[in-house]
Design an enzyme around this catalytic site. Sequence first.
Site, short mmCIF file in Angstrom:
data_model
loop_
_atom_site.label_atom_id
_atom_site.label_comp_id
_atom_site.label_asym_id
_atom_site.label_seq_id
_atom_site.Cartn_x
_atom_site.Cartn_y
_atom_site.Cartn_z
N SER A 139 0.85 -1.19 0.00
CA SER A 139 0.00 0.00 0.00
C SER A 139 0.88 1.23 0.00
O SER A 139 2.03 1.19 0.47
CB SER A 139 -0.89 0.00 1.26
OG SER A 139 -1.51 1.25 1.44
N TYR A 152 -2.10 0.17 10.05
CA TYR A 152 -2.09 -0.50 8.75
C TYR A 152 -0.82 -0.18 7.99
O TYR A 152 -0.17 -1.08 7.42
CB TYR A 152 -3.32 -0.05 7.96
CG TYR A 152 -3.43 -0.64 6.58
CD1 TYR A 152 -3.91 -1.93 6.38
CD2 TYR A 152 -3.07 0.10 5.45
CE1 TYR A 152 -4.03 -2.47 5.11
CE2 TYR A 152 -3.19 -0.43 4.18
CZ TYR A 152 -3.66 -1.71 4.01
OH TYR A 152 -3.78 -2.23 2.75
#
Length: 234
Positions: A139, A152
Amino acid sequence: MPVALITGASRGFGRAAGLALVARGWDLVVDGRDSTALDRAVAELRSRGGPHTQVLAVPGDVADPAHREVLARVVGTLGPIDLLVNNASALGPMPSLGDYPLDRLESVFAVNVLAPLGLIQLLLPSLTAGGGVVVNVSSDAAVEAYPQWGGYGASKAALDQLSAVLAVERSDLRVYAFDPGDMRTAMHQEAFPGEDISDRPGPETVVPALLRLVEERPPSGRYRASELLAGVGA
Protein backbone atom coordinates in the site's frame (compact mmCIF):
# COMPACT_ATOMS: atom_id res chain seq x y z
CA MET A 1 -1.11 -25.74 -16.09
CA PRO A 2 0.56 -23.15 -13.85
CA VAL A 3 -0.67 -23.03 -10.25
CA ALA A 4 -1.38 -19.97 -8.10
CA LEU A 5 -2.52 -19.42 -4.54
CA ILE A 6 -4.41 -16.17 -3.95
CA THR A 7 -5.43 -15.24 -0.43
CA GLY A 8 -8.41 -13.01 0.16
CA ALA A 9 -9.90 -14.01 -3.20
CA SER A 10 -13.58 -13.82 -2.33
CA ARG A 11 -13.85 -10.16 -3.35
CA GLY A 12 -11.95 -7.11 -4.50
CA PHE A 13 -8.50 -7.36 -5.99
CA GLY A 14 -8.02 -11.04 -5.12
CA ARG A 15 -11.17 -12.02 -6.98
CA ALA A 16 -10.27 -9.83 -9.97
CA ALA A 17 -6.77 -11.32 -10.14
CA GLY A 18 -8.19 -14.82 -9.99
CA LEU A 19 -10.57 -14.14 -12.86
CA ALA A 20 -7.71 -12.94 -15.03
CA LEU A 21 -5.54 -15.94 -14.22
CA VAL A 22 -8.15 -18.64 -14.84
CA ALA A 23 -8.91 -17.00 -18.18
CA ARG A 24 -5.22 -17.56 -19.00
CA GLY A 25 -5.29 -21.24 -18.06
CA TRP A 26 -4.09 -21.15 -14.46
CA ASP A 27 -5.22 -23.56 -11.76
CA LEU A 28 -6.04 -21.77 -8.51
CA VAL A 29 -6.25 -22.30 -4.79
CA VAL A 30 -8.17 -19.47 -3.13
CA ASP A 31 -9.26 -18.59 0.36
CA GLY A 32 -11.40 -16.08 2.22
CA ARG A 33 -12.94 -15.63 5.64
CA ASP A 34 -16.52 -15.31 4.35
CA SER A 35 -17.39 -18.78 3.07
CA THR A 36 -20.57 -17.59 1.32
CA ALA A 37 -18.72 -14.87 -0.58
CA LEU A 38 -15.94 -17.34 -1.37
CA ASP A 39 -18.43 -19.83 -2.81
CA ARG A 40 -19.83 -17.12 -5.10
CA ALA A 41 -16.35 -16.14 -6.24
CA VAL A 42 -15.37 -19.75 -6.91
CA ALA A 43 -18.47 -20.32 -9.04
CA GLU A 44 -17.53 -17.28 -11.11
CA LEU A 45 -13.90 -18.35 -11.36
CA ARG A 46 -14.84 -21.83 -12.55
CA SER A 47 -17.21 -20.37 -15.16
CA ARG A 48 -14.35 -18.29 -16.58
CA GLY A 49 -11.85 -21.12 -16.74
CA GLY A 50 -11.49 -23.87 -19.32
CA PRO A 51 -12.97 -27.37 -19.02
CA HIS A 52 -9.88 -28.65 -17.23
CA THR A 53 -9.27 -25.63 -14.99
CA GLN A 54 -9.20 -26.43 -11.29
CA VAL A 55 -10.28 -23.90 -8.69
CA LEU A 56 -10.00 -25.19 -5.13
CA ALA A 57 -11.43 -23.16 -2.25
CA VAL A 58 -10.33 -23.25 1.39
CA PRO A 59 -12.42 -20.96 3.62
CA GLY A 60 -10.60 -19.61 6.64
CA ASP A 61 -8.43 -16.91 8.16
CA VAL A 62 -4.79 -16.63 7.04
CA ALA A 63 -3.87 -15.55 10.57
CA ASP A 64 -4.66 -19.11 11.69
CA PRO A 65 -1.58 -21.37 11.35
CA ALA A 66 -3.79 -24.44 10.92
CA HIS A 67 -5.56 -22.80 7.99
CA ARG A 68 -2.21 -22.01 6.36
CA GLU A 69 -1.21 -25.65 6.73
CA VAL A 70 -4.37 -26.72 4.93
CA LEU A 71 -3.74 -24.22 2.15
CA ALA A 72 -0.24 -25.61 1.63
CA ARG A 73 -1.54 -29.18 1.51
CA VAL A 74 -4.23 -28.29 -1.04
CA VAL A 75 -1.67 -26.49 -3.20
CA GLY A 76 0.42 -29.65 -3.10
CA THR A 77 -2.39 -31.64 -4.72
CA LEU A 78 -2.02 -29.50 -7.86
CA GLY A 79 1.75 -29.68 -8.09
CA PRO A 80 4.53 -27.13 -7.63
CA ILE A 81 3.23 -23.61 -7.13
CA ASP A 82 4.21 -20.93 -9.64
CA LEU A 83 2.65 -17.88 -7.99
CA LEU A 84 1.75 -16.89 -4.43
CA VAL A 85 -0.32 -13.71 -4.09
CA ASN A 86 -0.49 -12.62 -0.45
CA ASN A 87 -3.51 -10.39 -0.92
CA ALA A 88 -5.55 -10.92 2.26
CA SER A 89 -5.27 -7.85 4.47
CA ALA A 90 -6.74 -6.37 7.64
CA LEU A 91 -7.33 -2.62 7.87
CA GLY A 92 -7.80 -2.57 11.63
CA PRO A 93 -8.97 0.45 13.61
CA MET A 94 -7.91 3.93 12.58
CA PRO A 95 -7.27 6.03 15.70
CA SER A 96 -4.14 8.08 16.17
CA LEU A 97 -1.16 5.99 17.23
CA GLY A 98 -1.32 7.46 20.74
CA ASP A 99 -4.69 5.78 21.17
CA TYR A 100 -4.10 2.61 19.16
CA PRO A 101 -5.09 -0.54 21.10
CA LEU A 102 -2.06 -2.78 21.05
CA ASP A 103 -4.05 -6.00 20.93
CA ARG A 104 -5.69 -4.80 17.71
CA LEU A 105 -2.28 -3.87 16.30
CA GLU A 106 -1.11 -7.42 16.98
CA SER A 107 -4.11 -8.69 15.01
CA VAL A 108 -3.33 -6.43 12.06
CA PHE A 109 0.30 -7.58 12.00
CA ALA A 110 -0.83 -11.21 12.29
CA VAL A 111 -2.79 -10.91 9.02
CA ASN A 112 -0.62 -8.45 7.10
CA VAL A 113 2.89 -9.61 8.06
CA LEU A 114 3.04 -12.94 9.88
CA ALA A 115 0.53 -14.73 7.66
CA PRO A 116 2.31 -13.89 4.38
CA LEU A 117 5.63 -15.00 5.83
CA GLY A 118 4.05 -18.14 7.23
CA LEU A 119 2.70 -19.10 3.81
CA ILE A 120 6.01 -18.30 2.14
CA GLN A 121 7.82 -20.56 4.61
CA LEU A 122 5.39 -23.43 4.03
CA LEU A 123 5.49 -23.10 0.24
CA LEU A 124 9.15 -22.23 -0.19
CA PRO A 125 10.29 -25.69 -1.40
CA SER A 126 7.48 -25.78 -3.95
CA LEU A 127 8.08 -22.19 -5.08
CA THR A 128 11.80 -22.67 -5.55
CA ALA A 129 11.29 -25.93 -7.47
CA GLY A 130 10.00 -23.93 -10.41
CA GLY A 131 11.52 -20.52 -9.81
CA GLY A 132 8.20 -19.14 -8.59
CA VAL A 133 6.88 -15.65 -7.98
CA VAL A 134 5.78 -14.14 -4.67
CA VAL A 135 3.57 -11.05 -4.78
CA ASN A 136 2.97 -9.35 -1.44
CA VAL A 137 0.21 -6.77 -1.83
CA SER A 138 1.36 -3.54 -0.20
CA SER A 139 0.00 0.00 0.00
CA ASP A 140 1.08 3.60 -0.38
CA ALA A 141 0.44 3.80 3.38
CA ALA A 142 3.65 1.78 3.74
CA VAL A 143 5.73 4.69 2.49
CA GLU A 144 3.56 7.76 3.20
CA ALA A 145 2.75 9.11 6.67
CA TYR A 146 -1.04 9.44 6.68
CA PRO A 147 -2.74 10.39 9.97
CA GLN A 148 -4.81 7.54 11.42
CA TRP A 149 -3.18 5.03 9.06
CA GLY A 150 -0.30 4.20 11.40
CA GLY A 151 -1.28 0.63 12.27
CA TYR A 152 -2.09 -0.50 8.75
CA GLY A 153 0.76 1.49 7.25
CA ALA A 154 3.29 0.09 9.71
CA SER A 155 2.19 -3.45 8.90
CA LYS A 156 2.54 -2.87 5.17
CA ALA A 157 5.94 -1.23 5.69
CA ALA A 158 7.00 -4.36 7.56
CA LEU A 159 5.70 -6.47 4.66
CA ASP A 160 7.72 -4.35 2.22
CA GLN A 161 10.90 -4.93 4.23
CA LEU A 162 10.15 -8.64 4.53
CA SER A 163 9.79 -8.75 0.74
CA ALA A 164 13.05 -6.89 0.18
CA VAL A 165 15.05 -9.13 2.50
CA LEU A 166 13.54 -12.31 1.07
CA ALA A 167 14.48 -11.13 -2.42
CA VAL A 168 18.11 -10.72 -1.32
CA GLU A 169 18.15 -14.08 0.43
CA ARG A 170 16.46 -16.00 -2.37
CA SER A 171 17.80 -15.09 -5.79
CA ASP A 172 16.03 -18.18 -7.15
CA LEU A 173 12.67 -16.44 -6.70
CA ARG A 174 11.02 -13.26 -7.89
CA VAL A 175 9.65 -11.38 -4.89
CA TYR A 176 7.50 -8.30 -5.41
CA ALA A 177 5.97 -5.81 -3.00
CA PHE A 178 3.05 -4.66 -5.15
CA ASP A 179 1.33 -1.35 -4.42
CA PRO A 180 -2.01 -1.36 -6.27
CA GLY A 181 -2.97 2.19 -5.31
CA ASP A 182 -6.49 3.24 -4.33
CA MET A 183 -9.19 0.86 -5.50
CA ARG A 184 -12.98 0.73 -5.17
CA THR A 185 -13.09 -2.13 -2.69
CA ALA A 186 -14.94 -2.97 0.51
CA MET A 187 -11.80 -2.42 2.59
CA HIS A 188 -11.21 0.99 1.06
CA GLN A 189 -14.82 1.88 1.85
CA GLU A 190 -14.21 0.82 5.46
CA ALA A 191 -11.41 3.37 5.63
CA PHE A 192 -13.75 6.12 4.45
CA PRO A 193 -17.13 5.32 6.06
CA GLY A 194 -20.01 7.27 4.62
CA GLU A 195 -17.94 8.72 1.78
CA ASP A 196 -18.54 8.18 -1.91
CA ILE A 197 -15.56 6.27 -3.31
CA SER A 198 -17.06 5.66 -6.73
CA ASP A 199 -14.29 7.77 -8.28
CA ARG A 200 -11.68 5.15 -7.30
CA PRO A 201 -10.75 2.67 -10.03
CA GLY A 202 -12.20 -0.81 -9.86
CA PRO A 203 -9.77 -3.59 -8.87
CA GLU A 204 -10.03 -5.16 -12.33
CA THR A 205 -8.30 -2.09 -13.80
CA VAL A 206 -5.22 -2.82 -11.66
CA VAL A 207 -4.91 -6.50 -12.63
CA PRO A 208 -2.92 -5.80 -15.85
CA ALA A 209 -0.14 -4.41 -13.64
CA LEU A 210 -0.01 -7.66 -11.67
CA LEU A 211 -0.02 -9.67 -14.89
CA ARG A 212 2.93 -7.66 -16.15
CA LEU A 213 4.94 -8.68 -13.08
CA VAL A 214 3.97 -12.32 -13.45
CA GLU A 215 4.54 -12.55 -17.19
CA GLU A 216 7.59 -10.30 -17.63
CA ARG A 217 9.24 -11.13 -14.28
CA PRO A 218 11.31 -7.98 -13.81
CA PRO A 219 13.90 -7.92 -11.01
CA SER A 220 12.54 -8.37 -7.51
CA GLY A 221 11.53 -5.13 -5.83
CA ARG A 222 8.74 -2.76 -4.92
CA TYR A 223 6.45 -1.80 -7.79
CA ARG A 224 3.53 0.62 -8.05
CA ALA A 225 0.65 -0.42 -10.26
CA SER A 226 0.47 3.08 -11.75
CA GLU A 227 4.05 2.81 -13.00
CA LEU A 228 3.53 -0.69 -14.39
CA LEU A 229 0.31 0.33 -16.12
CA ALA A 230 2.06 3.29 -17.73
CA GLY A 231 4.40 0.80 -19.38
CA VAL A 232 1.74 -1.68 -20.55
CA GLY A 233 1.91 -1.91 -24.30
CA ALA A 234 5.02 0.25 -24.43
